[in-house]
Design an enzyme around this catalytic site. Structure first.
Site, PDB file in Angstrom:
ATOM      1  N   THR A  16       0.788  -1.172  -0.012  1.00 59.79           N
ATOM      2  CA  THR A  16      -0.033  -0.145  -0.110  1.00 59.79           C
ATOM      3  C   THR A  16       0.645   1.245   0.039  1.00 59.79           C
ATOM      4  OG1 THR A  16      -0.157   0.050   2.496  1.00 59.79           O
ATOM      5  CG2 THR A  16      -1.825  -1.202   1.343  1.00 59.79           C
ATOM      6  N   ASP A  17       0.147   2.252  -0.404  1.00 62.34           N
ATOM      7  CA  ASP A  17       0.791   3.664  -0.439  1.00 62.34           C
ATOM      8  C   ASP A  17       0.464   4.606   0.850  1.00 62.34           C
ATOM      9  OD1 ASP A  17      -1.646   4.792  -0.821  1.00 62.34           O
ATOM     10  OD2 ASP A  17      -1.144   5.060  -3.110  1.00 62.34           O
ATOM     11  N   ALA A  18       0.761   5.573   0.882  1.00 63.90           N
ATOM     12  CA  ALA A  18       0.441   6.549   2.124  1.00 63.90           C
ATOM     13  C   ALA A  18      -0.871   6.682   2.249  1.00 63.90           C
ATOM     14  CB  ALA A  18       1.225   7.805   1.944  1.00 63.90           C
TER      15      ALA A  18
END
Length: 135
Positions: A16-18
Site C-alpha cells: 500500500t501507499d501513504a
C-alpha cells in the site's frame, strides 16, 4: 472457452501507499504472479522452461484499467484467462476483484523468447498444445 484460472492474494501493508490503498504498480505484480501460478497449475515451472526448453516469457504490451482500489489486509482474486494464442505469444485477459467487484482489468500480451538471444521463439509444442486445450 474454459473458466479462467483464479488465484487469491492478501494485500499486505508493504503493497500500500501513504493513502492506505494498493500502490498502482503493485497490481502488475499480482497479475504476473497469477500468470505464473496458472502455468504452475498446468504443471510447468518457469525456471524449468528456461533450462529445459530454453524459453522465457516476457510482457510485450499491457493495457490496464484501474477501477477501484484494494486496501490493506483485503483478500483479492486475480484471474488469468487466455484470450489469444499465437506461435510465439499469448494474450491474457486478467481481472482483479474483491467481493465480486472489479478493481482492475488488463489485457496482457506475453512474448516467448529464446533465453540466450532474447529474440522471439516458438512456444514449445507440448506447452502450446496444452494451452490451446485450455483456451
Amino acid at each position: 472457452m474454459n473458466k479462467p484460472f483464479s488465484w487469491a492474494v492478501r494485500v499486505y501493508y508493504e503493497d500500500t501507499d501513504a493513502g492506505g490503498v494498493v500502490f498502482y504498480a503493485n497490481y502488475l505484480k499480482y497479475l504476473e504472479r497469477a500468470r505464473t501460478e496458472y502455468l504452475r497449475a498446468l504443471g510447468y515451472e518457469q525456471d524449468e522452461l528456461m533450462t529445459q526448453a530454453g524459453v522465457i516469457f516476457a510482457v510485450r504490451s499491457l493495457q490496464i484499467e484501474y477501477i477501484k482500489s484494494a486496501r490493506f489486509n483485503q483478500m483479492v482474486q486475480v484471474s488469468a484467462k487466455i484470450k489469444d494464442i499465437k506461435k510465439a505469444s499469448l494474450e491474457f485477459a486478467q481481472q482483479i476483484t474483491h467481493d465480486e467487484q472489479f478493481l482492475v482489468t488488463a489485457d496482457v500480451r506475453i512474448a516467448c523468447l529464446d533465453v540466450d538471444t532474447m529474440k522471439p521463439k516458438a512456444i514449445p509444442d507440448y506447452l502450446l498444445e496444452q494451452l490451446k486445450h485450455e483456451y
